[in-house]
Write a protein that holds these residues in place. Structure first.
Motif, PDB file in Angstrom:
ATOM      1  N   CYS A 185       1.008  -1.136   0.015  1.00 51.24           N
ATOM      2  CA  CYS A 185       0.012   0.085  -0.060  1.00 51.24           C
ATOM      3  C   CYS A 185       0.657   1.245   0.118  1.00 51.24           C
ATOM      4  N   VAL A 186       0.721   2.180  -0.915  1.00 52.17           N
ATOM      5  CA  VAL A 186       1.513   3.316  -1.242  1.00 52.17           C
ATOM      6  C   VAL A 186       0.846   4.484  -1.002  1.00 52.17           C
ATOM      7  N   GLY A 187       1.356   5.616  -0.487  1.00 51.59           N
ATOM      8  CA  GLY A 187       0.915   6.995  -0.275  1.00 51.59           C
ATOM      9  C   GLY A 187       0.978   7.792  -1.858  1.00 51.59           C
ATOM     10  N   PRO A 188       0.515   9.124  -1.467  1.00 53.18           N
ATOM     11  CA  PRO A 188       0.479   9.953  -2.966  1.00 53.18           C
ATOM     12  C   PRO A 188       1.977  10.204  -3.395  1.00 53.18           C
ATOM     13  N   LEU A 189       2.866  10.217  -2.619  1.00 54.78           N
ATOM     14  CA  LEU A 189       4.229  10.328  -3.210  1.00 54.78           C
ATOM     15  C   LEU A 189       4.825   9.294  -3.777  1.00 54.78           C
ATOM     16  N   GLN A 190       4.653   7.970  -3.249  1.00 57.73           N
ATOM     17  CA  GLN A 190       5.048   6.679  -3.966  1.00 57.73           C
ATOM     18  C   GLN A 190       4.422   6.228  -5.078  1.00 57.73           C
ATOM     19  N   GLU A 192       3.104   8.429  -6.933  1.00 53.33           N
ATOM     20  CA  GLU A 192       3.681   9.222  -8.250  1.00 53.33           C
ATOM     21  C   GLU A 192       4.726   8.635  -8.847  1.00 53.33           C
ATOM     22  N   TYR A 193       5.814   8.124  -7.975  1.00 48.27           N
ATOM     23  CA  TYR A 193       6.928   7.771  -8.647  1.00 48.27           C
ATOM     24  C   TYR A 193       6.782   6.443  -9.355  1.00 48.27           C
ATOM     25  N   VAL A 194       5.932   5.520  -8.707  1.00 50.63           N
ATOM     26  CA  VAL A 194       5.761   4.098  -9.622  1.00 50.63           C
ATOM     27  C   VAL A 194       4.963   4.487 -10.695  1.00 50.63           C
ATOM     28  N   MET A 195       3.931   5.559 -10.902  1.00 49.56           N
ATOM     29  CA  MET A 195       3.233   5.753 -12.190  1.00 49.56           C
ATOM     30  C   MET A 195       4.312   6.460 -13.078  1.00 49.56           C
ATOM     31  N   LYS A 196       5.129   7.004 -12.730  1.00 52.07           N
ATOM     32  CA  LYS A 196       6.315   7.704 -13.769  1.00 52.07           C
ATOM     33  C   LYS A 196       7.214   6.479 -14.184  1.00 52.07           C
ATOM     34  N   LEU A 229      -1.176   8.644 -12.110  1.00 49.90           N
ATOM     35  CA  LEU A 229      -2.817   8.141 -11.880  1.00 49.90           C
ATOM     36  C   LEU A 229      -3.445   8.893 -10.774  1.00 49.90           C
ATOM     37  N   HIS A 230      -4.683   9.058 -10.877  1.00 60.01           N
ATOM     38  CA  HIS A 230      -5.382   9.887  -9.862  1.00 60.01           C
ATOM     39  C   HIS A 230      -6.717   9.012  -9.643  1.00 60.01           C
ATOM     40  N   GLU A 231      -6.998   9.396  -8.520  1.00 58.15           N
ATOM     41  CA  GLU A 231      -8.428   8.785  -8.051  1.00 58.15           C
ATOM     42  C   GLU A 231      -9.570   9.809  -8.496  1.00 58.15           C
ATOM     43  N   MET A 232     -10.580   9.177  -9.038  1.00 60.00           N
ATOM     44  CA  MET A 232     -11.747   9.892  -9.698  1.00 60.00           C
ATOM     45  C   MET A 232     -12.944   9.595  -8.941  1.00 60.00           C
ATOM     46  N   ASP A 233     -13.676  10.690  -8.741  1.00 57.61           N
ATOM     47  CA  ASP A 233     -15.138  10.664  -8.200  1.00 57.61           C
ATOM     48  C   ASP A 233     -15.928  10.525  -9.579  1.00 57.61           C
ATOM     49  N   ARG A 234     -16.419   9.361  -9.604  1.00 57.46           N
ATOM     50  CA  ARG A 234     -17.250   8.951 -10.817  1.00 57.46           C
ATOM     51  C   ARG A 234     -18.727   9.704 -10.658  1.00 57.46           C
ATOM     52  N   SER A 235     -19.105  10.000  -9.273  1.00 59.04           N
ATOM     53  CA  SER A 235     -20.373  10.562  -9.424  1.00 59.04           C
ATOM     54  C   SER A 235     -20.294  11.985  -9.935  1.00 59.04           C
ATOM     55  N   CYS A 250      -7.787  14.401  -6.952  1.00 56.14           N
ATOM     56  CA  CYS A 250      -6.618  14.436  -6.065  1.00 56.14           C
ATOM     57  C   CYS A 250      -6.142  13.086  -6.018  1.00 56.14           C
ATOM     58  N   MET A 251      -4.914  13.069  -5.462  1.00 53.64           N
ATOM     59  CA  MET A 251      -4.403  11.877  -5.366  1.00 53.64           C
ATOM     60  C   MET A 251      -4.817  11.056  -4.198  1.00 53.64           C
ATOM     61  N   GLY A 252      -4.925   9.821  -4.033  1.00 53.98           N
ATOM     62  CA  GLY A 252      -5.601   8.939  -2.964  1.00 53.98           C
ATOM     63  C   GLY A 252      -4.421   7.846  -2.698  1.00 53.98           C
ATOM     64  N   GLN A 253      -4.980   6.927  -1.896  1.00 58.30           N
ATOM     65  CA  GLN A 253      -4.192   5.716  -1.454  1.00 58.30           C
ATOM     66  C   GLN A 253      -4.322   4.561  -2.390  1.00 58.30           C
ATOM     67  N   TYR A 254      -3.229   4.056  -2.700  1.00 58.32           N
ATOM     68  CA  TYR A 254      -3.521   2.953  -3.876  1.00 58.32           C
ATOM     69  C   TYR A 254      -2.694   1.636  -3.281  1.00 58.32           C
TER      70      TYR A 254
END
Length: 416
Positions: A185-190, A192-196, A229-235, A250-254
């Motif tokens: 489980c990674v946070g926002p900064l982690q 970002e690094y993984v997605m890059k 990757l960002h978390e999307m509010d589909r509503s 906004c960036m979430g927890q993934y």
């Protein structure tokens, strides 16, 4: 005049002795008593004390007819005279009981099972074990509802089941996955690094938004501008609109499966195969694959590596590679054997004998016109010879022998 009913029971344990009795008048009114015996008494003596006290109370109340019920077979039969009392204390108890019985016009006593003497039994046990905590009157209230509702119980059970999927190893939270390694489980900064690294690193995919979103997780949308990757509010979104401004997302927890991110220039598969328990990559090269993202942001298996003995372990893995391959082949053969046995156990064998009539599948020979409304079977045919392994020779109804053999998979019995 209807008799009164008396239920008595005695109890003796290491905490003390007690007696319980219930006297019921002909109208059904109950008089309940619990007695604490301040002297040592055996269980039989406690039974007699309960009966004697109950008879004395009934005498003081002016009762003339009484029906006594005890759960001690010994007491009931000794009072009736069926059993002979041999011990001195039992003889004395019987004499006292008979003296009280003589004061009633009618008296009867019977032994009842404990299931029908529950109230007196409960009173005797309370008096013998918990007398020090009781006052002269014990108030019993009725609790109508449970302290916890059904929804809370269901929610707690779901949490317990879900908690099994997670584990904290060396201070890092991991999620268990099916036939895959632990997912970190990674946070926002982690994240970002993984997605890059996945999108534009040394082993980049350069995949489109949908493909990258599918590989990295669900309910996450890639940003076309910087490949994150960002978390999307589909509503708040309208269908498949991925063009969102930075203020709306906004960036979430993934939880990302870093172990199995595919590399664009390597085709080796790194999924653990259930048939033999190894990955094709490890059976080929003797070790597991590590992607660059695991170096920049270590996972459990990279942090658990023994750096001092790592080279020695790699050489040992190469030496044992042939043995691992043989073991994987044996396990795979065993797995296939189990699958074959399971399949064969559920297959219903079909066999035809010469003289049987069968229909032939139209999909296999196209003898009749097919199509949506066309026949599925055509015939009938007569089996002239069964050659084994499901092969049969057929003859049409006009005595024409078919030139080729037909398997039972394309035949079904015809009843004429």
């Amino acid at each position: 005049e209807e008799p009164w009913t008396l239920f008595t029971d005695g109890s003796s344990c290491v905490d003390g002795s007690g007696a319980g009795l219930i006297l019921i008048n002909p109208d059904g009114v109950e008089f309940t008593y619990a007695l604490r015996l301040q002297f040592a008494a055996s269980n039989n003596e406690a039974e007699y004390e309960a009966l004697i006290v109950g008879l004395r109370i009934a005498t003081q109340m002016g009762v003339k007819n009484i029906q006594a019920n005890v759960d001690s077979k010994l007491v009931a039969n000794q009072v009736l005279g069926t059993y002979v009392s041999k011990e001195d204390n039992m003889i004395k108890y019987v004499e006292i009981a008979n003296g009280l019985v003589s004061g009633f016009k009618t008296f009867s006593i019977s032994q009842v099972p404990r299931s029908k003497n529950k109230k007196a039994d409960a009173l005797s046990k309370i008096a013998s074990t918990s007398f020090a905590h009781l006052s002269k009157q014990v108030l019993v209230e009725v609790l109508e509802t449970k302290s916890i509702t059904g929804k809370e119980v269901t929610a707690a059970r779901k949490i317990r089941l879900k908690a099994r999927q997670y584990e904290v190893m060396e201070g890092v939270l991991y999620k268990r996955s099916f036939l895959t390694p632990w997912l970190r489980c990674v946070g926002p900064l982690q994240a970002e690094y993984v997605m890059k690294e996945i999108h534009e690193g040394s082993c980049s995919m350069h995949a489109g938004p949908r493909s990258l979103s599918g590989r990295a997780g669900e309910s996450q949308v890639p940003d076309r501008r910087n490949g994150l990757l960002h978390e999307m509010d589909r509503s708040k979104s309208g269908g498949n609109d991925y063009r969102r401004t930075s203020e709306e997302i906004c960036m979430g927890q993934y939880c990302m499966p870093l172990w199995y991110s595919k590399r664009n220039n390597l085709g080796q598969r790194t999924m653990v195969k259930s048939s033999h328990g190894d990955t094709p990559f490890s059976l080929t090269y003797g070790t597991e694959a590590v992607i660059p993202a695991e170096i920049g942001m270590p996972t459990y298996r990279t942090t658990a590596v023994d750096v001092v003995n790592n080279d020695k372990e790699l050489r040992l893995n190469l030496d044992l590679l042939e043995e691992r391959r043989e073991l994987a082949a044996i396990n795979e053969a065993r797995s296939k054997s189990k699958m074959t046995k399971y399949y064969n156990s559920r297959v219903r064998g079909v066999a035809f004998q010469p003289g049987n009539f069968v229909h032939r599948s139209n999909d296999a020979n196209h003898a009749a016109a097919g199509g949506k409304l066309g026949p599925k079977w055509e015939g009938p045919y007569e089996v002239t010879d069964a050659l084994g392994n499901g092969a049969c020779k057929l003859r049409s109804m006009d005595e024409t022998i078919l030139s080729r053999t037909w398997n039972v998979a394309n035949l079904k019995r015809c009843y004429l």
